[in-house]
Scaffold this active site. Structure first.
Site, PDB file in Angstrom:
ATOM      1  N   TYR A   1     -47.646 -49.129  -3.410  1.00 18.71           N
ATOM      2  CA  TYR A   1     -47.609 -49.872  -2.153  1.00 18.71           C
ATOM      3  C   TYR A   1     -46.173 -50.189  -1.743  1.00 18.71           C
ATOM      4  O   TYR A   1     -45.773 -49.962  -0.592  1.00 18.71           O
ATOM      5  CB  TYR A   1     -48.412 -51.156  -2.305  1.00 18.71           C
TER       6      TYR A   1
ATOM      7  N   SER B   1     -44.346 -54.951   5.433  1.00 19.98           N
ATOM      8  CA  SER B   1     -44.627 -55.992   4.441  1.00 19.98           C
ATOM      9  C   SER B   1     -43.309 -56.456   3.848  1.00 19.98           C
ATOM     10  O   SER B   1     -42.304 -55.739   3.892  1.00 19.98           O
ATOM     11  CB  SER B   1     -45.529 -55.419   3.338  1.00 19.98           C
TER      12      SER B   1
END
EC number: 1.-.-.-
Length: 280
Positions: free
Chosen positions: A152, A139
């Site tokens: 995250y 990501s």
């Protein structure tokens, strides 16, 4: 079997689902899901694209050791493996002070240790075939931090480091590793995971007013997010190339510009932009 063999984890939704169906054009795909009986969306999309015969859906929970061991035994029948796409992931959110330690552990179990364990399990079957590839779905959060998403963000930073080491270690065997780093895309990881795993500050929390502003920003960003098929197409492109020349492949609206800014300007400039956008 004439087709090359690909494994895609987390294939019941999002990037994994779309990538599994796209890859089935050129590969026989072992598509994993924690609950294969609920992977109806994958079955329907595969049927719509006439690739059902090229997809085998099987059970795999990347956080469960016995599940991974069983998966490894089943996969051995398909060796050699030509492609591993580590896509399974989830997202925990919240301000660091508010997030329970257990949420940090669970986040790393899926996004980091799950990837490591699956990779270690499959590697013996990948090494049998020179020219094999490993694609880890990371990501933009693996390259830059963001408030209220620390579990995250930190897990994706860890995945980046693991993948960098993995690529170098496997070069002598002709195996290439790549990281795909999507920005904001319309997938269930944000709508489902964060709604279930967000540590929302209490009304009297010092972070409550900031949480509202950040949530508003994230929701607005989500409305402008891209089509996840773009990411699936990139996975297919890398999987079918003769060589993956680079390690990192950022993708998404404004992502390359953001990374260019980060590389050219000092941290203080980036911090000022975030502060103005999120807290003013």
């Amino acid at each position: 079997m004439n087709k090359k063999i690909a494994i895609v984890t987390g294939a019941s939704s999002g990037f994994g689902l779309l990538a599994a169906v796209k890859l089935a054009r050129s590969f026989f795909v072992i598509a994993t899901s924690r609950q294969p009986e609920k992977a109806e969306q994958l079955r329907e999309l595969a049927a719509a694209h006439n690739v059902s015969d090229s997809i085998h859906i099987t059970a795999l929970d990347v956080t469960d050791e016995q599940s991974i061991v069983s998966f490894g035994k089943a996969v051995s029948a398909y060796a050699p493996i030509d492609l591993l796409v580590n896509n399974a992931g989830t997202a925990y959110g919240g301000f660091i002070e508010d997030v329970p330690m257990e949420h940090f552990r669970q986040q790393f179990e899926t996004n980091v240790f799950g990837v490591i364990h699956v990779t270690k399990t499959v590697l013996p079957y990948i090494r049998k075939h020179g020219g094999a590839k490993i694609i880890n779905v990371s990501s933009i959060s693996g390259l830059t931090g963001f408030p209220a998403l620390s579990p995250y963000v930190s897990s994706k930073h860890a995945l980046e480091g693991f993948s960098e080491s993995l690529r170098i270690e496997l070069l002598p065997f002709g195996i290439e590793t790549a990281l795909i780093e999507p920005g904001s895309y319309k997938t269930s990881i944000w709508s489902t995971s964060l709604s279930n795993f967000m540590s929302v500050p209490a009304d009297d929390s010092a972070y409550h007013q900031y949480y509202k502003k950040i949530l508003s920003y994230v929701q607005k960003n989500g409305e402008e997010s891209g089509d996840p098929q773009e990411v699936a197409d990139l996975i297919y492109q890398l999987a079918t190339k003769q060589h993956i020349k680079n390690l990192r492949y950022p993708i998404g609206k404004g992502i390359k510009l953001t990374l260019l800014f980060r590389s050219l300007f000092p941290w203080s400039a980036w911090e000022s932009i975030l502060k103005k956008k999120l807290f003013s």
